[in-house]
Design an enzyme around this catalytic site. Structure first.
Site, PDB file in Angstrom:
ATOM      1  N   CYS A 154       0.966  -1.253   0.049  1.00 29.73           N
ATOM      2  CA  CYS A 154      -0.042   0.073   0.054  1.00 29.73           C
ATOM      3  C   CYS A 154       0.894   1.073  -0.048  1.00 29.73           C
ATOM      4  O   CYS A 154       1.919   1.334   0.781  1.00 29.73           O
ATOM      5  CB  CYS A 154      -0.834  -0.079   1.275  1.00 29.73           C
ATOM      6  N   HIS A 210       0.091   3.992   0.921  1.00 27.80           N
ATOM      7  CA  HIS A 210      -0.199   5.063   1.804  1.00 27.80           C
ATOM      8  C   HIS A 210       0.468   4.726   3.033  1.00 27.80           C
ATOM      9  O   HIS A 210       0.650   5.668   4.123  1.00 27.80           O
ATOM     10  CB  HIS A 210      -1.794   5.058   2.143  1.00 27.80           C
ATOM     11  N   GLN A 262      -5.043  -0.671  -4.866  1.00 27.53           N
ATOM     12  CA  GLN A 262      -5.619  -1.713  -5.514  1.00 27.53           C
ATOM     13  C   GLN A 262      -6.410  -1.125  -6.609  1.00 27.53           C
ATOM     14  O   GLN A 262      -6.510  -1.735  -7.803  1.00 27.53           O
ATOM     15  CB  GLN A 262      -6.560  -2.375  -4.502  1.00 27.53           C
ATOM     16  N   HIS A 285      -6.052  -6.226   2.917  1.00 31.54           N
ATOM     17  CA  HIS A 285      -5.091  -5.039   3.128  1.00 31.54           C
ATOM     18  C   HIS A 285      -4.720  -4.835   4.361  1.00 31.54           C
ATOM     19  O   HIS A 285      -5.517  -4.611   5.700  1.00 31.54           O
ATOM     20  CB  HIS A 285      -5.755  -3.711   2.679  1.00 31.54           C
ATOM     21  N   CYS A 304      -3.188  -2.720   6.063  1.00 34.00           N
ATOM     22  CA  CYS A 304      -3.394  -1.392   6.642  1.00 34.00           C
ATOM     23  C   CYS A 304      -4.737  -1.126   7.290  1.00 34.00           C
ATOM     24  O   CYS A 304      -5.014  -0.332   7.990  1.00 34.00           O
ATOM     25  CB  CYS A 304      -3.248  -0.306   5.588  1.00 34.00           C
TER      26      CYS A 304
END
Length: 192
Positions: free
Chosen positions: A84, A86, A125, A153, A155
Site C-alpha cells: 500500500c 499510503h 488496488q 489490506h 493497513c
C-alpha cells in the site's frame, strides 16, 4: 535476488536508512537480533518493488500470437502481493483477467507477469486493477478486456479500523465488456 553493482549500492543505501529507522523507533540496531536486519529489509523492499524496473508493455509485446478462435479467454486466481502506497504495508489477493481476442492472443503466463509487474510497486488496488486492464486494452488486439481483483489490506487489518475479515473488490473493463452487461455477468460467473 540477482544484483549488479548499481543494485548493490542502492540496497546498501536503503539499508542505511532502515538502520536509522530502527534507531528512531527506539531500537538498538547493534543488538544481536537486529544487526543484519537493515540489509535484510533493504533486500526485501528492493525485491518487493521490482515492478519499477520492469516494462509491462514489453512483457506483452514478447508474447502476442495469431489466434482465430475463443469468444473469451480468462486466467483467474493470479495471486499477487503488493505494498500500500499510503502506509507501506502489504496487501495481497487474486486477480482474474479476461479478454475477447481480435485475431491475436497473448501467452497466458504473460498475464501473470503483467499483474506482478504492476503489483510489485507501491500501489493502491484500484490503480493496479486499472493499469492491468488499460495496458492489455492498449497493447493487445482485443474486443474488450475485463479485470477483477480481490484483496486483503494489512493497513485495514493490523492498524486503523482493524477489520480482520474485510476484503476489497475492484473491477475495470473496456470494449464490449463496457457495453454488454451479459458479457460482464458471464465473466463473473466463470471466475466464481
Amino acid at each position: 535476488m540477482k544484483t549488479d553493482n548499481r543494485d548493490e549500492k542502492i540496497v546498501e543505501e536503503i539499508a542505511s536508512h532502515y538502520r536509522e529507522i530502527l534507531r528512531l523507533i527506539g531500537e538498538d540496531p547493534d543488538r544481536e537480533g537486529l544487526v543484519k536486519t537493515p540489509m535484510r529489509a533493504a533486500k526485501a523492499i528492493y525485491d518487493i518493488t521490482t515492478g519499477y524496473r520492469q516494462d509491462p508493455a514489453k512483457i506483452v509485446s514478447q508474447a502476442i500470437f495469431e489466434h482465430a478462435g475463443s469468444q473469451i479467454v480468462i486466467v483467474k486466481d493470479i495471486e499477487f502481493y503488493s505494498m500500500c502506497e499510503h502506509h507501506i504495508l502489504p496487501f495481497f489477493g487474486k486477480v482474474a483477467v479476461g479478454y475477447l481476442p481480435k485475431g491475436k492472443m497473448i501467452g497466458l503466463s504473460k498475464l501473470a507477469r503483467i499483474v506482478d509487474s504492476f503489483a510489485r510497486r507501491l500501489q493502491v488496488q484500484e490503480r493496479l486493477t486499472s493499469q492491468v486492464c488499460q495496458l492489455l486494452s492498449d497493447t493487445l488486439p482485443n474486443n474488450g478486456v475485463i479485470v477483477a481483483c480481490e484483496a486483503g489490506h494489512l493497513c485495514m487489518k493490523m492498524r486503523g479500523v482493524e477489520k480482520q475479515e474485510s476484503t476489497t473488490i475492484t473491477f475495470d473493463y473496456t470494449g464490449k465488456f463496457a457495453t454488454d452487461s451479459t458479457l460482464r455477468q458471464e465473466f463473473l460467473s466463470l471466475i466464481k
